[in-house]
Design an enzyme around this catalytic site. Sequence first.
Site, PDB file in Angstrom:
ATOM      1  N   ARG A  61       0.820  -1.223   0.000  1.00  0.00           N
ATOM      2  CA  ARG A  61       0.000   0.000   0.000  1.00  0.00           C
ATOM      3  C   ARG A  61       0.853   1.271   0.000  1.00  0.00           C
ATOM      4  O   ARG A  61       0.428   2.316  -0.468  1.00  0.00           O
ATOM      5  CB  ARG A  61      -0.910   0.005   1.230  1.00  0.00           C
ATOM      6  CG  ARG A  61      -2.143  -0.827   1.036  1.00  0.00           C
ATOM      7  CD  ARG A  61      -2.893  -1.010   2.326  1.00  0.00           C
ATOM      8  NE  ARG A  61      -2.093  -1.771   3.291  1.00  0.00           N
ATOM      9  CZ  ARG A  61      -2.554  -2.256   4.444  1.00  0.00           C
ATOM     10  NH1 ARG A  61      -3.791  -2.022   4.798  1.00  0.00           N
ATOM     11  NH2 ARG A  61      -1.780  -2.957   5.241  1.00  0.00           N
ATOM     12  N   ASP A  90       7.432 -23.716   5.291  1.00  0.00           N
ATOM     13  CA  ASP A  90       7.906 -23.890   6.659  1.00  0.00           C
ATOM     14  C   ASP A  90       9.414 -23.752   6.527  1.00  0.00           C
ATOM     15  O   ASP A  90      10.084 -24.655   6.030  1.00  0.00           O
ATOM     16  CB  ASP A  90       7.541 -25.282   7.198  1.00  0.00           C
ATOM     17  CG  ASP A  90       8.050 -25.475   8.621  1.00  0.00           C
ATOM     18  OD1 ASP A  90       9.138 -24.962   8.937  1.00  0.00           O
ATOM     19  OD2 ASP A  90       7.366 -26.138   9.408  1.00  0.00           O
ATOM     20  N   HIS A  91       9.946 -22.597   6.937  1.00  0.00           N
ATOM     21  CA  HIS A  91      11.345 -22.318   6.571  1.00  0.00           C
ATOM     22  C   HIS A  91      12.322 -23.311   7.201  1.00  0.00           C
ATOM     23  O   HIS A  91      13.436 -23.478   6.706  1.00  0.00           O
ATOM     24  CB  HIS A  91      11.723 -20.864   6.873  1.00  0.00           C
ATOM     25  CG  HIS A  91      12.007 -20.576   8.312  1.00  0.00           C
ATOM     26  ND1 HIS A  91      11.023 -20.413   9.245  1.00  0.00           N
ATOM     27  CD2 HIS A  91      13.175 -20.438   8.981  1.00  0.00           C
ATOM     28  CE1 HIS A  91      11.573 -20.180  10.425  1.00  0.00           C
ATOM     29  NE2 HIS A  91      12.886 -20.190  10.289  1.00  0.00           N
ATOM     30  N   GLU A 109      15.301 -20.386  22.050  1.00  0.00           N
ATOM     31  CA  GLU A 109      15.686 -19.069  21.536  1.00  0.00           C
ATOM     32  C   GLU A 109      15.982 -18.126  22.694  1.00  0.00           C
ATOM     33  O   GLU A 109      15.277 -18.140  23.698  1.00  0.00           O
ATOM     34  CB  GLU A 109      14.546 -18.457  20.728  1.00  0.00           C
ATOM     35  CG  GLU A 109      14.175 -19.215  19.470  1.00  0.00           C
ATOM     36  CD  GLU A 109      13.082 -18.485  18.703  1.00  0.00           C
ATOM     37  OE1 GLU A 109      13.411 -17.713  17.807  1.00  0.00           O
ATOM     38  OE2 GLU A 109      11.896 -18.687  19.023  1.00  0.00           O
ATOM     39  N   HIS A 113       7.242 -26.182  12.788  1.00  0.00           N
ATOM     40  CA  HIS A 113       8.667 -26.518  12.732  1.00  0.00           C
ATOM     41  C   HIS A 113       9.026 -27.798  13.512  1.00  0.00           C
ATOM     42  O   HIS A 113       9.687 -28.687  12.998  1.00  0.00           O
ATOM     43  CB  HIS A 113       9.528 -25.378  13.283  1.00  0.00           C
ATOM     44  CG  HIS A 113       9.248 -24.044  12.661  1.00  0.00           C
ATOM     45  ND1 HIS A 113       8.946 -23.887  11.333  1.00  0.00           N
ATOM     46  CD2 HIS A 113       9.228 -22.793  13.181  1.00  0.00           C
ATOM     47  CE1 HIS A 113       8.755 -22.610  11.072  1.00  0.00           C
ATOM     48  NE2 HIS A 113       8.920 -21.918  12.173  1.00  0.00           N
ATOM     49  N   LYS A 156      10.913 -19.070  24.194  1.00  0.00           N
ATOM     50  CA  LYS A 156      11.612 -17.802  23.982  1.00  0.00           C
ATOM     51  C   LYS A 156      12.253 -17.359  25.292  1.00  0.00           C
ATOM     52  O   LYS A 156      11.855 -17.789  26.368  1.00  0.00           O
ATOM     53  CB  LYS A 156      10.638 -16.747  23.483  1.00  0.00           C
ATOM     54  CG  LYS A 156      10.080 -17.095  22.094  1.00  0.00           C
ATOM     55  CD  LYS A 156       9.662 -15.885  21.311  1.00  0.00           C
ATOM     56  CE  LYS A 156       9.113 -16.238  19.946  1.00  0.00           C
ATOM     57  NZ  LYS A 156      10.141 -16.482  18.925  1.00  0.00           N
TER      58      LYS A 156
END
Length: 504
Positions: free
Chosen positions: A49, A184-185, A223, A247, A347
């Site tokens: 946009r 799904d990386h 993480e 994942h 996390k």
Amino acid sequence: MSTIKSEPTVFVIFGGTGDLNARKLAPALYNLFLDGWLPKQFSIIGTGRTQLTDEQFRKNLNEDINNFSRSGKADKEKWAEFQKNVYYQVSDAKDAETYKEFGKRVEAHAAEWKVRPNVIYYLAVSPTFFPIITSNLAKAKLTDDVEHVRVVIEKPFGHDLESAKELNKLLAGLFDDKQIYHIDHYLGKETVQNIMAFRFANSILEPIWNRNYIEHVQISVTEQLGVEDRGDYYDGSGAMRDMIQNHLLQLLCLVAMETPVSFNADEIRNRKVDVLHAMRRFSPEDVRMSAVRGQYAKGWMEGKEVPGYREEAKVDPNSNTETFAAIKFFVDNWRWQGVPFYVRTGKRLHQSSSVITIQFKDVPHKIFPTEAAESWQQNRLIISIQPEMSIRLQVQAKRPGLDMILNTVDMVFDYKGTYTNQAPEAYETLLLDTMLGDQTLFMRGDQIEAAWDLIMPILSTWTNKKSLNFPNYSAYSWGPESAEALIARDGFTWFSLPLKNTKK
Ligand code: BG6
């Protein structure tokens, strides 16, 4: 330099001014270009946009590449060559004119290149836009050419089983299966792809890859980062939806799947979905016994105080969202009957690392005297996905010396020591695969539904019964004590690789 030749391709990136394009897609496309994987004729059309000219968009991408590319700052000459193929189109996802414009651009390229190019519509946008964009693409007849046109979507693929089914139904009504690429990386990571190579290209593993030899499996993706600026998304999601549904379950499937007959995309995806179907469903009692949730409190990370989850921006101060989950799964089939698969993710944990540990059963009878075997450990195969990229087999060996003392030593395959070339980023692999029309490393709709189906009882129990002790772990710790208890009850402990510098 590349050996596979991709066809002329037009990439249309919805969310062209967004974070994903800046951090992952643009650097990945640029690196594919540098390494000779992009076809001679390609075009990248960012769209969004925001009002931007081609020039402004190119300048932004140049900065993104300088900041985020694994190959460092963009080379002047290479960049000049690359940017000639980069364009920007201001768009309104709801407006039919937007799509007509894409159509015109694709036709202009086809005429100029004198060939029918592949066209990849990449939806790097919030899932709320999936229905409108995909429907409009189909309505404008931009996706009719099943052989050349593909649509890539990013997770989250739904919020629960029902919404995932709805999304699948929508996509199936608009496109052919072979046009749909769910990313799904994790599946594009070099070390994750290697799980299949390691399992199925080595004959010594198959005979021991089962309940007769393997005692338990751990999949741990931890993480150090908190939710950063994604509080609004994450607070409606949590660790189960954000990491485990996709994942971690995909990693589990790669460890547990049966040997595919060939390296064919559907054959491999069939074997993976078999695992999800075989996984034991949770009763409310199982959820209580085998699923642990956590939420981080404030704490200290390397001398700096970091806020607790409920103090993060755009997070409900009374949030019940889990930032940590640890689950004990079982795969009910012949190969894995009785072998627990412990999975954890969270996390703001002590370390950033993704490690799969396969612990083998102990020797049936120990012949060594107790003094010799003080540091005795069962054999372990440790597949380290990141940051260390390695596979280690831990075995017992005699320590050099006149006495018989046993030590645990590692037989190591380390990418760093073995290869000098830099591994590609997951997105490079996955973007190249979309160009080549190879769906092997992409999630299929039925896998997504099977994964939701598996975790729904946990999600519903957790939603219906708020946690009374959140926050229950401090930043920089290894998560809640209940996660230690979950695995300790079975006589095991969570395994982590000692890492020197794991900060991301
Ligand atoms: C994403 C999640 O899919 O994966 C993030 O949405 C998470 O919350 C990320 O941080 C982890 O990916 P990686 O490649 O850094 O391990």
